[in-house]
Design a protein around this motif. Structure first.
Motif, PDB file in Angstrom:
ATOM      1  N   ILE A  41      -5.184  16.788  10.485  1.00 16.32           N
ATOM      2  CA  ILE A  41      -6.432  16.094  10.794  1.00 16.32           C
ATOM      3  C   ILE A  41      -6.330  14.782  10.041  1.00 16.32           C
ATOM      4  CG2 ILE A  41      -8.953  16.137  10.660  1.00 16.32           C
ATOM      5  CD1 ILE A  41      -7.758  18.433  12.342  1.00 16.32           C
ATOM      6  N   THR A  42      -6.371  13.675  10.755  1.00 22.34           N
ATOM      7  CA  THR A  42      -6.102  12.394  10.118  1.00 22.34           C
ATOM      8  C   THR A  42      -6.948  11.276  10.706  1.00 22.34           C
ATOM      9  OG1 THR A  42      -4.335  10.813   9.567  1.00 22.34           O
ATOM     10  CG2 THR A  42      -4.149  11.975  11.661  1.00 22.34           C
ATOM     11  N   VAL A  43      -7.062  10.184   9.960  1.00 20.17           N
ATOM     12  CA  VAL A  43      -7.785   9.013  10.439  1.00 20.17           C
ATOM     13  C   VAL A  43      -6.892   8.155  11.332  1.00 20.17           C
ATOM     14  CG1 VAL A  43      -9.350   8.969   8.469  1.00 20.17           C
ATOM     15  CG2 VAL A  43      -7.225   7.653   8.381  1.00 20.17           C
ATOM     16  N   PHE A  44      -5.619   8.463  11.373  1.00 22.28           N
ATOM     17  CA  PHE A  44      -4.672   7.694  12.179  1.00 22.28           C
ATOM     18  C   PHE A  44      -4.452   8.386  13.526  1.00 22.28           C
ATOM     19  CE2 PHE A  44      -3.500   7.159   7.663  1.00 22.28           C
ATOM     20  CZ  PHE A  44      -3.867   5.835   7.528  1.00 22.28           C
ATOM     21  N   ASP A  45      -4.267   7.602  14.576  1.00 24.33           N
ATOM     22  CA  ASP A  45      -4.139   8.184  15.918  1.00 24.33           C
ATOM     23  C   ASP A  45      -2.703   8.576  16.272  1.00 24.33           C
ATOM     24  OD1 ASP A  45      -3.070   5.662  16.260  1.00 24.33           O
ATOM     25  OD2 ASP A  45      -4.351   5.113  17.950  1.00 24.33           O
ATOM     26  N   HIS A  46      -1.767   8.370  15.363  1.00 19.27           N
ATOM     27  CA  HIS A  46      -0.370   8.750  15.571  1.00 19.27           C
ATOM     28  C   HIS A  46       0.295   8.917  14.209  1.00 19.27           C
ATOM     29  CE1 HIS A  46      -0.210   4.394  14.977  1.00 19.27           C
ATOM     30  NE2 HIS A  46       1.037   4.564  14.579  1.00 19.27           N
ATOM     31  N   TRP A  47       1.475   9.542  14.206  1.00 23.34           N
ATOM     32  CA  TRP A  47       2.219   9.640  12.956  1.00 23.34           C
ATOM     33  C   TRP A  47       2.730   8.253  12.605  1.00 23.34           C
ATOM     34  CZ3 TRP A  47       1.473  13.541  10.031  1.00 23.34           C
ATOM     35  CH2 TRP A  47       1.223  14.796  10.575  1.00 23.34           C
ATOM     36  N   LEU A  48       2.500   7.840  11.397  1.00 24.57           N
ATOM     37  CA  LEU A  48       2.901   6.505  10.971  1.00 24.57           C
ATOM     38  C   LEU A  48       4.407   6.425  10.743  1.00 24.57           C
ATOM     39  CD1 LEU A  48       0.120   5.738   8.316  1.00 24.57           C
ATOM     40  CD2 LEU A  48       0.133   5.179  10.754  1.00 24.57           C
ATOM     41  N   THR A  49       4.980   5.304  11.175  1.00 23.25           N
ATOM     42  CA  THR A  49       6.379   5.043  10.842  1.00 23.25           C
ATOM     43  C   THR A  49       6.427   4.662   9.369  1.00 23.25           C
ATOM     44  OG1 THR A  49       6.242   2.685  11.341  1.00 23.25           O
ATOM     45  CG2 THR A  49       6.821   4.163  13.184  1.00 23.25           C
ATOM     46  N   GLU A  50       7.622   4.549   8.840  1.00 25.76           N
ATOM     47  CA  GLU A  50       7.753   4.189   7.424  1.00 25.76           C
ATOM     48  C   GLU A  50       7.113   2.827   7.147  1.00 25.76           C
ATOM     49  OE1 GLU A  50      11.217   3.611   4.034  1.00 25.76           O
ATOM     50  OE2 GLU A  50      11.711   4.617   5.915  1.00 25.76           O
ATOM     51  N   ASP A  51       7.368   1.859   8.028  1.00 26.21           N
ATOM     52  CA  ASP A  51       6.789   0.528   7.835  1.00 26.21           C
ATOM     53  C   ASP A  51       5.270   0.552   7.951  1.00 26.21           C
ATOM     54  OD1 ASP A  51       9.302  -0.557   7.453  1.00 26.21           O
ATOM     55  OD2 ASP A  51       9.528  -1.179   9.555  1.00 26.21           O
ATOM     56  N   GLU A  52       4.755   1.308   8.925  1.00 19.96           N
ATOM     57  CA  GLU A  52       3.306   1.420   9.082  1.00 19.96           C
ATOM     58  C   GLU A  52       2.676   2.092   7.858  1.00 19.96           C
ATOM     59  OE1 GLU A  52       2.506   1.971  13.854  1.00 19.96           O
ATOM     60  OE2 GLU A  52       3.372   3.655  12.734  1.00 19.96           O
ATOM     61  N   ALA A  53       3.337   3.104   7.335  1.00 19.80           N
ATOM     62  CA  ALA A  53       2.812   3.814   6.171  1.00 19.80           C
ATOM     63  C   ALA A  53       2.716   2.877   4.966  1.00 19.80           C
ATOM     64  CB  ALA A  53       3.679   5.020   5.848  1.00 19.80           C
ATOM     65  N   VAL A  54       3.738   2.080   4.760  1.00 24.11           N
ATOM     66  CA  VAL A  54       3.706   1.129   3.654  1.00 24.11           C
ATOM     67  C   VAL A  54       2.542   0.160   3.844  1.00 24.11           C
ATOM     68  CG1 VAL A  54       4.942  -0.810   2.592  1.00 24.11           C
ATOM     69  CG2 VAL A  54       6.152   1.318   3.101  1.00 24.11           C
ATOM     70  N   LYS A  55       2.387  -0.331   5.052  1.00 18.48           N
ATOM     71  CA  LYS A  55       1.318  -1.302   5.342  1.00 18.48           C
ATOM     72  C   LYS A  55      -0.075  -0.663   5.211  1.00 18.48           C
ATOM     73  CE  LYS A  55      -0.452  -4.207   9.037  1.00 18.48           C
ATOM     74  NZ  LYS A  55      -0.441  -4.444  10.461  1.00 18.48           N
ATOM     75  N   GLU A  56      -0.237   0.559   5.734  1.00 20.62           N
ATOM     76  CA  GLU A  56      -1.554   1.212   5.773  1.00 20.62           C
ATOM     77  C   GLU A  56      -1.951   1.900   4.473  1.00 20.62           C
ATOM     78  OE1 GLU A  56      -3.966   1.376   8.119  1.00 20.62           O
ATOM     79  OE2 GLU A  56      -2.869   0.050   9.455  1.00 20.62           O
ATOM     80  N   LEU A  57      -0.977   2.348   3.687  1.00 21.66           N
ATOM     81  CA  LEU A  57      -1.297   3.199   2.541  1.00 21.66           C
ATOM     82  C   LEU A  57      -1.099   2.555   1.175  1.00 21.66           C
ATOM     83  CD1 LEU A  57       0.204   6.502   3.953  1.00 21.66           C
ATOM     84  CD2 LEU A  57      -2.186   5.776   3.949  1.00 21.66           C
ATOM     85  N   ASN A  58      -0.453   1.396   1.123  1.00 23.52           N
ATOM     86  CA  ASN A  58      -0.315   0.695  -0.152  1.00 23.52           C
ATOM     87  C   ASN A  58      -1.495  -0.237  -0.346  1.00 23.52           C
ATOM     88  OD1 ASN A  58       2.062   1.941  -0.787  1.00 23.52           O
ATOM     89  ND2 ASN A  58       3.371   0.224  -0.200  1.00 23.52           N
ATOM     90  N   ASP A  59      -2.118  -0.146  -1.488  1.00 24.71           N
ATOM     91  CA  ASP A  59      -3.242  -1.025  -1.833  1.00 24.71           C
ATOM     92  C   ASP A  59      -4.331  -1.030  -0.768  1.00 24.71           C
ATOM     93  OD1 ASP A  59      -1.959  -1.800  -4.217  1.00 24.71           O
ATOM     94  OD2 ASP A  59      -0.767  -3.270  -3.108  1.00 24.71           O
TER      95      ASP A  59
END
Length: 169
Positions: A41-59
């Motif tokens: 159960i997540t706020v994201f509509d797809h599994w994040l790629t590594e680059d997306e995860a860095v962008k979305e989850l850092n700071d």
């Protein structure tokens, strides 16, 4: 007057619930999950790629954190209000014994607020929904995990998720 938000269930009902969720301890300890289907159960509509995860989850800005947490909190409150649910607490010297606690009020359900995404897993909430045969665990990165024994429960989760703007992956 008793001000507790949760009530420990009697031993017979505790045993019945443990029989209903035979691999509960393994899931809590992040071990064998073979008898369960796992979904997120997540706020994201797809599994994040590594680059997306860095962008979305850092700071993550505080405003965005509040929005994400509010969505997950709404989902949890809706699910626990719609279906009989029990909070899980591990007790004992080494936190090895699983106990089930009943919510005494809607205010108790509202205490299931997601922790900061940097917080340890030791203090995150876990609950079960016997009618759906599911175990719900709070996790990191604005994603919670659900372990299902009955795949028919998946549609119920999707319907609840759609109400509050979270996704089932």
């Amino acid at each position: 007057m008793n001000n507790r938000r949760f009530q420990t269930l009697d031993k017979n009902y505790q045993s019945k619930l443990m029989d209903s969720f035979p691999k509960l301890s393994a899931i809590i300890n992040n071990e064998n999950k073979h008898d369960y289907q796992q979904v997120a159960i997540t706020v994201f509509d797809h599994w994040l790629t590594e680059d997306e995860a860095v962008k979305e989850l850092n700071d993550v800005p505080i405003e965005k954190q509040k929005i994400y947490d509010a969505k997950l909190h709404s989902f949890v409150c809706g699910l626990t209000s719609t279906f009989e649910s029990y909070l899980i607490k591990c007790v004992g010297r080494h936190k090895e014994r699983v106990t089930f606690r009943a919510f005494k009020s809607d205010d108790a359900r509202r205490t299931l607020v997601p922790l900061n995404y940097f917080a340890s897993h030791r203090h995150r909430f876990i609950f079960v929904v016997p009618a759906l045969q599911l175990i719900y665990t709070e996790s990191w990165d604005y994603t919670h995990h659900v372990y299902l024994r009955d795949s028919a429960s998946l549609e119920v989760l999707r319907a609840e998720a759609a109400k509050v703007g979270v996704y089932v992956l």
